[in-house]
Motif scaffolding. Structure first.
Motif, mmCIF file in Angstrom:
data_model
loop_
_atom_site.group_PDB
_atom_site.id
_atom_site.type_symbol
_atom_site.label_atom_id
_atom_site.label_comp_id
_atom_site.label_asym_id
_atom_site.label_seq_id
_atom_site.Cartn_x
_atom_site.Cartn_y
_atom_site.Cartn_z
ATOM 1 N N ILE A 287 0.950 -1.234 0.095
ATOM 2 C CA ILE A 287 -0.004 -0.056 0.122
ATOM 3 C C ILE A 287 0.740 1.245 0.057
ATOM 4 C CG2 ILE A 287 -1.790 1.367 1.371
ATOM 5 C CD1 ILE A 287 -2.774 -1.408 2.384
ATOM 6 N N VAL A 288 1.979 1.224 0.878
ATOM 7 C CA VAL A 288 2.885 2.357 0.797
ATOM 8 C C VAL A 288 3.451 2.565 -0.501
ATOM 9 C CG1 VAL A 288 5.180 3.361 1.952
ATOM 10 C CG2 VAL A 288 3.449 2.009 3.303
ATOM 11 N N THR A 289 3.834 1.397 -1.197
ATOM 12 C CA THR A 289 4.583 1.355 -2.580
ATOM 13 C C THR A 289 3.511 2.181 -3.683
ATOM 14 O OG1 THR A 289 5.820 -0.441 -2.001
ATOM 15 C CG2 THR A 289 5.472 0.008 -4.172
ATOM 16 N N ILE A 290 2.357 1.747 -3.578
ATOM 17 C CA ILE A 290 1.196 2.272 -4.335
ATOM 18 C C ILE A 290 1.194 3.820 -4.311
ATOM 19 C CG2 ILE A 290 -1.207 2.370 -4.976
ATOM 20 C CD1 ILE A 290 -1.216 -0.626 -4.201
ATOM 21 N N GLY A 291 1.070 4.201 -3.122
ATOM 22 C CA GLY A 291 0.984 5.661 -2.809
ATOM 23 C C GLY A 291 2.175 6.406 -3.459
ATOM 24 N N SER A 292 3.446 5.918 -3.087
ATOM 25 C CA SER A 292 4.669 6.490 -3.540
ATOM 26 C C SER A 292 4.737 6.493 -4.972
ATOM 27 C CB SER A 292 6.054 6.006 -2.881
ATOM 28 O OG SER A 292 6.134 4.354 -3.070
ATOM 29 N N GLY A 293 4.193 5.249 -5.513
ATOM 30 C CA GLY A 293 4.396 5.289 -6.856
ATOM 31 C C GLY A 293 3.469 6.047 -7.853
ATOM 32 N N ALA A 294 2.207 6.273 -7.134
ATOM 33 C CA ALA A 294 1.231 7.353 -7.577
ATOM 34 C C ALA A 294 1.896 8.682 -7.825
ATOM 35 C CB ALA A 294 -0.095 7.461 -6.978
ATOM 36 N N LEU A 295 2.757 9.144 -6.827
ATOM 37 C CA LEU A 295 3.358 10.350 -6.628
ATOM 38 C C LEU A 295 4.409 10.427 -7.577
ATOM 39 C CD1 LEU A 295 3.390 13.303 -5.225
ATOM 40 C CD2 LEU A 295 5.036 12.277 -3.428
ATOM 41 N N ILE A 296 5.172 9.539 -7.657
ATOM 42 C CA ILE A 296 6.275 9.562 -8.841
ATOM 43 C C ILE A 296 5.671 9.775 -10.295
ATOM 44 C CG2 ILE A 296 8.061 7.997 -9.778
ATOM 45 C CD1 ILE A 296 8.610 6.827 -7.088
ATOM 46 N N LEU A 297 4.656 8.962 -10.491
ATOM 47 C CA LEU A 297 4.104 9.014 -11.775
ATOM 48 C C LEU A 297 3.584 10.406 -12.077
ATOM 49 C CD1 LEU A 297 2.297 5.563 -12.340
ATOM 50 C CD2 LEU A 297 4.768 6.184 -13.080
ATOM 51 N N PHE A 298 2.814 10.971 -10.947
ATOM 52 C CA PHE A 298 2.524 12.393 -11.131
ATOM 53 C C PHE A 298 3.303 13.275 -11.396
ATOM 54 C CE2 PHE A 298 1.455 16.279 -8.584
ATOM 55 C CZ PHE A 298 0.592 16.855 -9.469
ATOM 56 N N SER A 299 4.673 13.115 -10.623
ATOM 57 C CA SER A 299 5.553 14.079 -10.759
ATOM 58 C C SER A 299 6.240 14.160 -12.091
ATOM 59 C CB SER A 299 6.952 13.800 -9.927
ATOM 60 O OG SER A 299 6.348 13.736 -8.385
ATOM 61 N N ILE A 300 6.423 12.996 -12.750
ATOM 62 C CA ILE A 300 6.858 12.587 -14.204
ATOM 63 C C ILE A 300 5.896 13.422 -15.202
ATOM 64 C CG2 ILE A 300 7.226 11.097 -16.050
ATOM 65 C CD1 ILE A 300 8.338 9.020 -13.782
ATOM 66 N N GLY A 301 4.540 13.158 -14.883
ATOM 67 C CA GLY A 301 3.496 13.601 -15.687
ATOM 68 C C GLY A 301 3.559 15.348 -15.648
ATOM 69 N N LEU A 302 3.883 15.784 -14.480
ATOM 70 C CA LEU A 302 3.790 17.186 -14.168
ATOM 71 C C LEU A 302 5.118 17.793 -14.893
ATOM 72 C CD1 LEU A 302 2.564 19.894 -12.581
ATOM 73 C CD2 LEU A 302 4.058 19.074 -10.825
#
Length: 263
Positions: free
Chosen positions: A149-164
């Motif tokens: 669950i922690v991994t999914i949260g950090s993964g979403a933030l990383i993908l968002f950062s790449i998209g941003l």
């Protein structure tokens, strides 16, 4: 808290407007589910035939796939129009975003909010089945659940950062579809599989320049393959925050370079 409440209010308004067309919503959800199912089945058939890829079993590859699919669905649900920033830049409608008395990024993220049910449900099913099989074989235990669950949260933030960061380039180039194909679509698709499949230079790029490998591959080495200590699960979320702060600083700088293309 005021900004968060305002963000929720804008999301609610966006959802209401989209639900005016319920048939279109259901059709797009079913189509997305079909595409993602077909995508994973192709990999599953290969693994069922040959047993493993570079030592990674079907369950382990499904684990990688499930995590990045859920992370992507969370990012695209909460920041859909960050991915589609170029349509605002081309039309000049970004001007109206700038005029709103709230932070620009929050205003953009609340536009056309939609929950990607198909991707979320499919990613969850694949992930649950993979973890269930690994638990039954004794490869992992229940502690893998909170770590995942922690991994999914950090993964979403990383993908968002790449998209941003990718979207920010649009302030100079206006069009960003080709760049998104490389930094978001192709890189994320590559990270659905073990990075051992790729040459060292490409693997290094997916861990540093476009760090999609941090969303699932690196945590998976610690959680399901036990190749590193659980300290990795503490480091990756911290790195995701650092990556976001860098992307956000780049975003703020990019806004200062915006020139309206509207009339």
């Amino acid at each position: 808290m005021k900004l968060f409440k305002l963000y929720l209010l804008l999301i609610r308004a966006s959802l209401k407007s989209q639900m005016q067309y319920k048939f279109n919503f259901l059709l797009s959800t079913l189509f997305a589910a079909f595409v993602t199912i077909a995508e994973f089945l192709m990999v599953a058939l290969v693994l069922m035939k040959f047993g493993n890829i570079k030592g990674w079993s079907l369950q382990e590859v499904a684990y990688l796939y499930g995590i990045i699919m859920i992370s992507k669905a969370i990012y695209r649900s909460f920041a859909s129009d960050v991915h589609h920033l170029d349509k605002y830049l081309v039309s000049g409608n970004f001007d109206s975003i700038l005029l709103r008395p709230i932070p620009v990024l929050i205003a953009l993220m609340s536009q056309n909010f939609r929950i990607l049910f198909a991707e979320l449900i499919q990613g969850t099913i694949v992930l649950v089945l993979a973890m269930k099989a690994m638990m039954e074989s004794g490869q992992i235990d229940w502690t893998a659940i909170p770590l995942t669950i922690v991994t999914i949260g950090s993964g979403a933030l990383i993908l968002f950062s790449i998209g941003l960061a990718t979207a920010t380039v649009g302030f100079w180039t206006t069009r960003i579809e080709e760049l998104q194909t490389m930094t978001e679509d192709a890189a994320r698709s590559a990270a659905q599989y073990p990075l051992e499949l790729y040459p060292k230079w490409f693997k290094g790029m997916l861990l540093t320049l476009i760090p999609v490998g941090l969303t699932n591959y690196v945590p998976a080495l610690a959680i399901i393959r036990h190749e590193y200590g659980l300290w990795v699960i503490g480091v990756v979320p911290m790195l995701s925050v650092v990556i976001f702060l860098i992307a956000f600083a780049f975003w703020r700088f990019g806004i200062t370079k915006y020139q309206s293309t509207g009339t």
